[in-house]
Design a protein around this motif. Structure first.
Motif, PDB file in Angstrom:
ATOM      1  N   GLU A  43       0.857  -1.185   0.000  1.00 51.01           N
ATOM      2  CA  GLU A  43       0.000   0.000   0.000  1.00 51.01           C
ATOM      3  C   GLU A  43       0.888   1.228   0.000  1.00 51.01           C
ATOM      4  O   GLU A  43       1.812   1.343   0.806  1.00 51.01           O
ATOM      5  N   VAL A  44       0.604   2.156  -0.936  1.00 53.36           N
ATOM      6  CA  VAL A  44       1.404   3.368  -1.070  1.00 53.36           C
ATOM      7  C   VAL A  44       0.490   4.585  -1.117  1.00 53.36           C
ATOM      8  O   VAL A  44      -0.717   4.463  -1.331  1.00 53.36           O
ATOM      9  N   ILE A  45       1.096   5.745  -0.912  1.00 56.74           N
ATOM     10  CA  ILE A  45       0.383   7.000  -1.060  1.00 56.74           C
ATOM     11  C   ILE A  45       1.196   7.857  -2.025  1.00 56.74           C
ATOM     12  O   ILE A  45       2.421   7.908  -1.936  1.00 56.74           O
ATOM     13  N   THR A  46       0.499   8.486  -2.969  1.00 58.16           N
ATOM     14  CA  THR A  46       1.178   9.277  -3.984  1.00 58.16           C
ATOM     15  C   THR A  46       1.397  10.696  -3.484  1.00 58.16           C
ATOM     16  O   THR A  46       0.883  11.080  -2.437  1.00 58.16           O
ATOM     17  N   ILE A  47       2.130  11.482  -4.271  1.00 53.65           N
ATOM     18  CA  ILE A  47       2.357  12.867  -3.881  1.00 53.65           C
ATOM     19  C   ILE A  47       1.063  13.672  -3.965  1.00 53.65           C
ATOM     20  O   ILE A  47       0.954  14.723  -3.350  1.00 53.65           O
ATOM     21  N   GLY A  48       0.057  13.149  -4.674  1.00 53.15           N
ATOM     22  CA  GLY A  48      -1.250  13.792  -4.740  1.00 53.15           C
ATOM     23  C   GLY A  48      -2.212  13.258  -3.698  1.00 53.15           C
ATOM     24  O   GLY A  48      -3.408  13.511  -3.764  1.00 53.15           O
ATOM     25  N   GLN A  49      -1.697  12.474  -2.750  1.00 50.80           N
ATOM     26  CA  GLN A  49      -2.455  11.904  -1.629  1.00 50.80           C
ATOM     27  C   GLN A  49      -3.463  10.842  -2.061  1.00 50.80           C
ATOM     28  O   GLN A  49      -4.479  10.648  -1.407  1.00 50.80           O
ATOM     29  N   ILE A  50      -3.203  10.141  -3.164  1.00 50.77           N
ATOM     30  CA  ILE A  50      -4.034   9.012  -3.583  1.00 50.77           C
ATOM     31  C   ILE A  50      -3.457   7.769  -2.929  1.00 50.77           C
ATOM     32  O   ILE A  50      -2.260   7.503  -3.013  1.00 50.77           O
ATOM     33  N   ILE A  51      -4.329   6.995  -2.289  1.00 51.19           N
ATOM     34  CA  ILE A  51      -3.905   5.790  -1.581  1.00 51.19           C
ATOM     35  C   ILE A  51      -4.324   4.588  -2.400  1.00 51.19           C
ATOM     36  O   ILE A  51      -5.464   4.514  -2.867  1.00 51.19           O
ATOM     37  N   GLY A  52      -3.426   3.629  -2.564  1.00 50.68           N
ATOM     38  CA  GLY A  52      -3.760   2.421  -3.309  1.00 50.68           C
ATOM     39  C   GLY A  52      -2.721   1.347  -3.127  1.00 50.68           C
ATOM     40  O   GLY A  52      -1.682   1.553  -2.495  1.00 50.68           O
ATOM     41  N   LYS A  53      -3.040   0.165  -3.687  1.00 55.74           N
ATOM     42  CA  LYS A  53      -2.111  -0.971  -3.631  1.00 55.74           C
ATOM     43  C   LYS A  53      -1.391  -1.104  -4.961  1.00 55.74           C
ATOM     44  O   LYS A  53      -1.979  -0.932  -6.027  1.00 55.74           O
ATOM     45  N   VAL A  54      -0.118  -1.434  -4.894  1.00 54.48           N
ATOM     46  CA  VAL A  54       0.688  -1.624  -6.092  1.00 54.48           C
ATOM     47  C   VAL A  54       0.200  -2.874  -6.818  1.00 54.48           C
ATOM     48  O   VAL A  54       0.050  -3.937  -6.218  1.00 54.48           O
ATOM     49  N   SER A  56       1.393  -3.444 -10.392  1.00 53.43           N
ATOM     50  CA  SER A  56       2.556  -3.862 -11.174  1.00 53.43           C
ATOM     51  C   SER A  56       3.613  -2.765 -11.166  1.00 53.43           C
ATOM     52  O   SER A  56       3.304  -1.586 -10.978  1.00 53.43           O
ATOM     53  N   VAL A  57       4.857  -3.182 -11.379  1.00 52.30           N
ATOM     54  CA  VAL A  57       5.991  -2.262 -11.399  1.00 52.30           C
ATOM     55  C   VAL A  57       6.774  -2.519 -12.681  1.00 52.30           C
ATOM     56  O   VAL A  57       7.142  -3.657 -12.967  1.00 52.30           O
ATOM     57  N   ASP A  58       7.000  -1.477 -13.483  1.00 46.75           N
ATOM     58  CA  ASP A  58       7.786  -1.573 -14.705  1.00 46.75           C
ATOM     59  C   ASP A  58       9.071  -0.783 -14.489  1.00 46.75           C
ATOM     60  O   ASP A  58       9.080   0.445 -14.588  1.00 46.75           O
ATOM     61  N   GLU A  59      10.145  -1.493 -14.163  1.00 48.74           N
ATOM     62  CA  GLU A  59      11.406  -0.826 -13.841  1.00 48.74           C
ATOM     63  C   GLU A  59      12.077  -0.239 -15.072  1.00 48.74           C
ATOM     64  O   GLU A  59      12.817   0.735 -14.975  1.00 48.74           O
ATOM     65  N   GLN A  60      11.821  -0.811 -16.256  1.00 47.76           N
ATOM     66  CA  GLN A  60      12.441  -0.307 -17.478  1.00 47.76           C
ATOM     67  C   GLN A  60      11.996   1.126 -17.771  1.00 47.76           C
ATOM     68  O   GLN A  60      12.800   1.982 -18.095  1.00 47.76           O
ATOM     69  N   TYR A  61      10.700   1.397 -17.640  1.00 44.60           N
ATOM     70  CA  TYR A  61      10.167   2.730 -17.911  1.00 44.60           C
ATOM     71  C   TYR A  61       9.893   3.525 -16.628  1.00 44.60           C
ATOM     72  O   TYR A  61       9.359   4.621 -16.693  1.00 44.60           O
ATOM     73  N   GLU A  62      10.247   2.948 -15.495  1.00 40.74           N
ATOM     74  CA  GLU A  62      10.037   3.562 -14.183  1.00 40.74           C
ATOM     75  C   GLU A  62       8.587   4.002 -14.005  1.00 40.74           C
ATOM     76  O   GLU A  62       8.279   5.139 -13.670  1.00 40.74           O
ATOM     77  N   GLU A  63       7.682   3.040 -14.237  1.00 40.63           N
ATOM     78  CA  GLU A  63       6.257   3.268 -14.060  1.00 40.63           C
ATOM     79  C   GLU A  63       5.698   2.261 -13.073  1.00 40.63           C
ATOM     80  O   GLU A  63       6.205   1.150 -12.942  1.00 40.63           O
ATOM     81  N   ILE A  64       4.652   2.682 -12.390  1.00 42.46           N
ATOM     82  CA  ILE A  64       4.016   1.821 -11.409  1.00 42.46           C
ATOM     83  C   ILE A  64       2.507   1.964 -11.583  1.00 42.46           C
ATOM     84  O   ILE A  64       2.006   3.052 -11.847  1.00 42.46           O
ATOM     85  N   VAL A  65       1.781   0.855 -11.462  1.00 45.43           N
ATOM     86  CA  VAL A  65       0.321   0.873 -11.552  1.00 45.43           C
ATOM     87  C   VAL A  65      -0.217   0.554 -10.167  1.00 45.43           C
ATOM     88  O   VAL A  65       0.197  -0.432  -9.544  1.00 45.43           O
ATOM     89  N   ILE A  66      -1.128   1.411  -9.682  1.00 44.44           N
ATOM     90  CA  ILE A  66      -1.746   1.154  -8.388  1.00 44.44           C
ATOM     91  C   ILE A  66      -3.250   1.030  -8.567  1.00 44.44           C
ATOM     92  O   ILE A  66      -3.830   1.583  -9.492  1.00 44.44           O
ATOM     93  N   ARG A  74      -1.787   4.809 -13.317  1.00 45.96           N
ATOM     94  CA  ARG A  74      -0.377   4.615 -13.645  1.00 45.96           C
ATOM     95  C   ARG A  74       0.398   5.877 -13.293  1.00 45.96           C
ATOM     96  O   ARG A  74       0.002   6.983 -13.646  1.00 45.96           O
ATOM     97  N   PHE A  75       1.488   5.702 -12.554  1.00 43.84           N
ATOM     98  CA  PHE A  75       2.331   6.812 -12.109  1.00 43.84           C
ATOM     99  C   PHE A  75       3.778   6.530 -12.467  1.00 43.84           C
ATOM    100  O   PHE A  75       4.192   5.375 -12.596  1.00 43.84           O
ATOM    101  N   GLY A  76       4.550   7.593 -12.541  1.00 43.03           N
ATOM    102  CA  GLY A  76       5.995   7.452 -12.590  1.00 43.03           C
ATOM    103  C   GLY A  76       6.498   7.172 -11.184  1.00 43.03           C
ATOM    104  O   GLY A  76       5.806   7.467 -10.199  1.00 43.03           O
ATOM    105  N   PHE A  77       7.680   6.614 -11.051  1.00 44.79           N
ATOM    106  CA  PHE A  77       8.224   6.311  -9.718  1.00 44.79           C
ATOM    107  C   PHE A  77       8.252   7.549  -8.837  1.00 44.79           C
ATOM    108  O   PHE A  77       8.042   7.475  -7.637  1.00 44.79           O
TER     109      PHE A  77
END
Length: 136
Positions: A43-54, A56-66, A74-77
């Motif tokens: 469980e993470v919180i974004t800089i915009g205060q959106i709370i969700g569960k991860v 998938s993580v795409d390390e190649q493009y540094e993207e994360i889906v919550i 979909r957010f950038g790291f």
């Protein structure tokens, strides 16, 4: 004497700048390691205060889906602020005005059972006297 004071001031200022820089680098490394080690289910919180569960993580493009309550985002790291920890909640009904826990119902029953009969009769008589004066 003025030159010594100025030199000392420059050394102190340089030391403070170096110390702040070191602390800043340590904090950046900590955040970078956190973001690099994100796993699905966290469980993470974004800089915009959106709370969700991860999801998938795409390390190649540094993207994360919550997943936030059924919505996939979909957010950038860099958009992930920190791991979310739900704060403890205590209802106002559970504490007194000083924040101390109130006794449980079982404790309250025991306290009422320990009240001497004389004080209960006195309290009842006082209540009756008050009720009679209000009626007049």
């Amino acid at each position: 004497m003025d030159i010594v004071f100025i030199a000392l001031l420059v050394v102190v200022m340089g030391g403070m700048m170096w110390w702040q820089s070191k602390k800043s680098k340590e904090q950046q490394k900590k955040v970078k390691d956190f973001r690099a080690n994100l796993k699905p289910g966290t469980e993470v919180i974004t800089i915009g205060q959106i709370i969700g569960k991860v999801v998938s993580v795409d390390e190649q493009y540094e993207e994360i889906v919550i997943d936030s309550e059924g919505s996939l985002l979909r957010f950038g790291f860099n958009g992930i602020s920190r791991e979310y920890v739900r704060p403890a909640y205590v209802s106002d009904d559970e504490v007194d005005e000083n924040g101390n826990p109130l006794p449980k119902d079982e404790d309250a029953d025991k306290d009422q059972a320990q009240v001497p009969v004389e004080s209960a009769v006195t309290a009842a008589a006082a209540g009756t006297a008050i009720a009679e004066t209000d009626a007049e």
